[in-house]
Design an enzyme around this catalytic site. Structure first.
Site, PDB file in Angstrom:
ATOM      1  N   GLU A   1      43.665  54.903  19.349  1.00 56.12           N
ATOM      2  CA  GLU A   1      44.764  55.055  18.393  1.00 56.12           C
ATOM      3  C   GLU A   1      45.190  53.666  17.955  1.00 56.12           C
ATOM      4  O   GLU A   1      45.264  52.767  18.799  1.00 56.12           O
ATOM      5  CB  GLU A   1      45.966  55.729  19.047  1.00 56.12           C
ATOM      6  CG  GLU A   1      45.766  57.182  19.370  1.00 56.12           C
ATOM      7  CD  GLU A   1      46.899  57.733  20.221  1.00 56.12           C
ATOM      8  OE1 GLU A   1      46.801  58.913  20.590  1.00 56.12           O
ATOM      9  OE2 GLU A   1      47.849  56.982  20.532  1.00 56.12           O
TER      10      GLU A   1
ATOM     11  N   TYR B   1      37.287  47.819  14.267  1.00 49.80           N
ATOM     12  CA  TYR B   1      36.778  49.067  14.853  1.00 49.80           C
ATOM     13  C   TYR B   1      35.705  49.691  13.945  1.00 49.80           C
ATOM     14  O   TYR B   1      34.694  50.193  14.431  1.00 49.80           O
ATOM     15  CB  TYR B   1      37.929  50.045  15.099  1.00 49.80           C
ATOM     16  CG  TYR B   1      38.971  49.539  16.085  1.00 49.80           C
ATOM     17  CD1 TYR B   1      38.590  48.762  17.186  1.00 49.80           C
ATOM     18  CD2 TYR B   1      40.319  49.821  15.926  1.00 49.80           C
ATOM     19  CE1 TYR B   1      39.545  48.300  18.087  1.00 49.80           C
ATOM     20  CE2 TYR B   1      41.270  49.360  16.836  1.00 49.80           C
ATOM     21  CZ  TYR B   1      40.872  48.598  17.905  1.00 49.80           C
ATOM     22  OH  TYR B   1      41.801  48.133  18.802  1.00 49.80           O
TER      23      TYR B   1
HETATM   24  C1  LIG Z   1      42.282  42.929  16.129  1.00 54.53           C
HETATM   25  C2  LIG Z   1      41.784  41.662  16.829  1.00 54.53           C
HETATM   26  C3  LIG Z   1      41.414  42.011  18.273  1.00 54.53           C
HETATM   27  C4  LIG Z   1      40.514  41.167  16.087  1.00 54.53           C
HETATM   28  O1  LIG Z   1      39.956  40.087  16.822  1.00 54.53           O
HETATM   29  P1  LIG Z   1      39.243  38.861  16.077  1.00 54.53           P
HETATM   30  O2  LIG Z   1      38.543  38.049  17.094  1.00 54.53           O
HETATM   31  O3  LIG Z   1      40.222  38.171  15.215  1.00 54.53           O
HETATM   32  O4  LIG Z   1      38.188  39.646  15.162  1.00 54.53           O
HETATM   33  P2  LIG Z   1      36.762  39.100  14.693  1.00 54.53           P
HETATM   34  O5  LIG Z   1      36.884  37.684  14.259  1.00 54.53           O
HETATM   35  O6  LIG Z   1      35.748  39.432  15.722  1.00 54.53           O
HETATM   36  O7  LIG Z   1      36.509  39.978  13.389  1.00 54.53           O
HETATM   37  C5  LIG Z   1      35.704  41.151  13.448  1.00 54.53           C
HETATM   38  C6  LIG Z   1      35.998  41.993  12.216  1.00 54.53           C
HETATM   39  O8  LIG Z   1      37.338  42.445  12.261  1.00 54.53           O
HETATM   40  C7  LIG Z   1      37.876  42.443  10.923  1.00 54.53           C
HETATM   41  N1  LIG Z   1      38.990  41.508  10.867  1.00 54.53           N
HETATM   42  C8  LIG Z   1      39.357  40.594  11.796  1.00 54.53           C
HETATM   43  N2  LIG Z   1      40.485  39.962  11.412  1.00 54.53           N
HETATM   44  C9  LIG Z   1      40.823  40.488  10.213  1.00 54.53           C
HETATM   45  C10 LIG Z   1      41.894  40.269   9.316  1.00 54.53           C
HETATM   46  N3  LIG Z   1      42.849  39.361   9.559  1.00 54.53           N
HETATM   47  N4  LIG Z   1      41.945  41.020   8.191  1.00 54.53           N
HETATM   48  C11 LIG Z   1      41.009  41.954   7.922  1.00 54.53           C
HETATM   49  N5  LIG Z   1      39.956  42.201   8.736  1.00 54.53           N
HETATM   50  C12 LIG Z   1      39.878  41.478   9.869  1.00 54.53           C
HETATM   51  C13 LIG Z   1      36.755  42.054  10.001  1.00 54.53           C
HETATM   52  O9  LIG Z   1      36.061  43.232   9.604  1.00 54.53           O
HETATM   53  C14 LIG Z   1      35.872  41.237  10.908  1.00 54.53           C
HETATM   54  O10 LIG Z   1      34.538  41.235  10.523  1.00 54.53           O
HETATM   55  P3  LIG Z   1      34.009  40.141   9.433  1.00 54.53           P
HETATM   56  O11 LIG Z   1      34.391  38.805   9.965  1.00 54.53           O
HETATM   57  O12 LIG Z   1      32.548  40.382   9.381  1.00 54.53           O
HETATM   58  O13 LIG Z   1      34.732  40.465   8.154  1.00 54.53           O
HETATM   59  C15 LIG Z   1      42.826  40.532  16.752  1.00 54.53           C
HETATM   60  O14 LIG Z   1      43.248  40.369  15.420  1.00 54.53           O
HETATM   61  C16 LIG Z   1      44.042  40.754  17.639  1.00 54.53           C
HETATM   62  O15 LIG Z   1      44.043  40.429  18.820  1.00 54.53           O
HETATM   63  N6  LIG Z   1      45.106  41.323  17.057  1.00 54.53           N
HETATM   64  C17 LIG Z   1      46.348  41.553  17.799  1.00 54.53           C
HETATM   65  C18 LIG Z   1      46.220  42.640  18.866  1.00 54.53           C
HETATM   66  C19 LIG Z   1      45.747  43.940  18.273  1.00 54.53           C
HETATM   67  O16 LIG Z   1      46.095  44.302  17.165  1.00 54.53           O
HETATM   68  N7  LIG Z   1      44.886  44.663  19.036  1.00 54.53           N
HETATM   69  C20 LIG Z   1      44.331  45.921  18.590  1.00 54.53           C
HETATM   70  C21 LIG Z   1      45.232  47.070  18.805  1.00 54.53           C
HETATM   71  S1  LIG Z   1      45.599  47.318  20.519  1.00 54.53           S
END
Ligand SMILES: CC(C)(COP(=O)(O)OP(=O)(O)OC[C@H]1O[C@@H](n2cnc3c(N)ncnc32)[C@H](O)[C@@H]1OP(=O)(O)O)[C@@H](O)C(=O)NCCC(=O)NCCS
Length: 154
Positions: A101, A113
């Site tokens: 979720e 995701y």
């Molecule tokens: C969600 C989260 C885990 C993503 O981690 P991340 O290391 O920044 O993500 P990645 O660099 O591996 O990116 C993977 C994909 O996610 C998407 N993505 C990551 N950051 C994004 C942003 N700011 N906006 C849109 N898409 C994004 C993209 O599709 C990306 O793929 P691409 O680089 O080929 O476009 C991170 O933003 C985070 O910790 N957020 C706060 C906590 C949270 O929301 N956790 C999830 C719910 S519990």
């Protein structure tokens, strides 16, 4: 140098620090301690510094992705994708599908995701509280890990 491994008790300080930076309602230390005993907890390190974590709850042949986060300093570098793929692999072949979720407004997570193979199957309206005392929808997603075995040949 990136390393992915099971979370240990000594990682909790770093994990809680990341959690408190990224969540409106961060998990408590006790929730993480309980998770270490009950769930699959994984961390990702950058040069031996814990910079992210992922917590999966395996249930029979399924799993729930309960929580994941990457340290804001290290976001946008592919670490979330690498960590999530590794955590899914750690579940093993017996896991056929993973549910989660996520807040509708959390487009970074939703995109991550989707990139990892999840798609939306449902929505819970007005599920999460927001900072301004309103509510926002929860998006329910699934990753059908063994979906290819259901393909039919003509
Ligand atoms: C969600 C989260 C885990 C993503 O981690 P991340 O290391 O920044 O993500 P990645 O660099 O591996 O990116 C993977 C994909 O996610 C998407 N993505 C990551 N950051 C994004 C942003 N700011 N906006 C849109 N898409 C994004 C993209 O599709 C990306 O793929 P691409 O680089 O080929 O476009 C991170 O933003 C985070 O910790 N957020 C706060 C906590 C949270 O929301 N956790 C999830 C719910 S519990």
């Amino acid at each position: 140098m990136i390393n992915i491994r099971p979370m240990q008790k000594i990682d909790l300080e770093s994990v809680i620090n990341i959690e408190q930076q990224v969540q409106y309602h961060p998990w408590t230390k006790n929730q993480f301690i309980d998770s270490l005993q009950s769930y699959q907890c994984t961390v990702i390190e950058n040069y031996q510094r814990v910079v992210g974590f992922c917590i999966m709850q395996p249930v029979l042949d399924e799993a729930n992705l309960l929580l994941m986060a990457i340290d804001p300093e290290f976001q946008g570098q592919g670490l979330g994708f690498t960590l999530l793929e590794a955590a899914i692999n750690r579940l093993g072949e017996k896991c056929s599908q993973i549910f989660l979720e996520v807040r509708e407004s959390n487009q970074a997570a939703i995109k991550l995701y989707e990139k990892t193979g999840f798609h939306q199957i449902d929505m819970r309206k007005n599920y999460y509280p927001t900072a301004n005392h309103k509510k926002e929808h929860a998006i329910i997603m699934v990753n059908m890990l063994n979906a290819n075995i259901f393909q039919f040949s003509s």
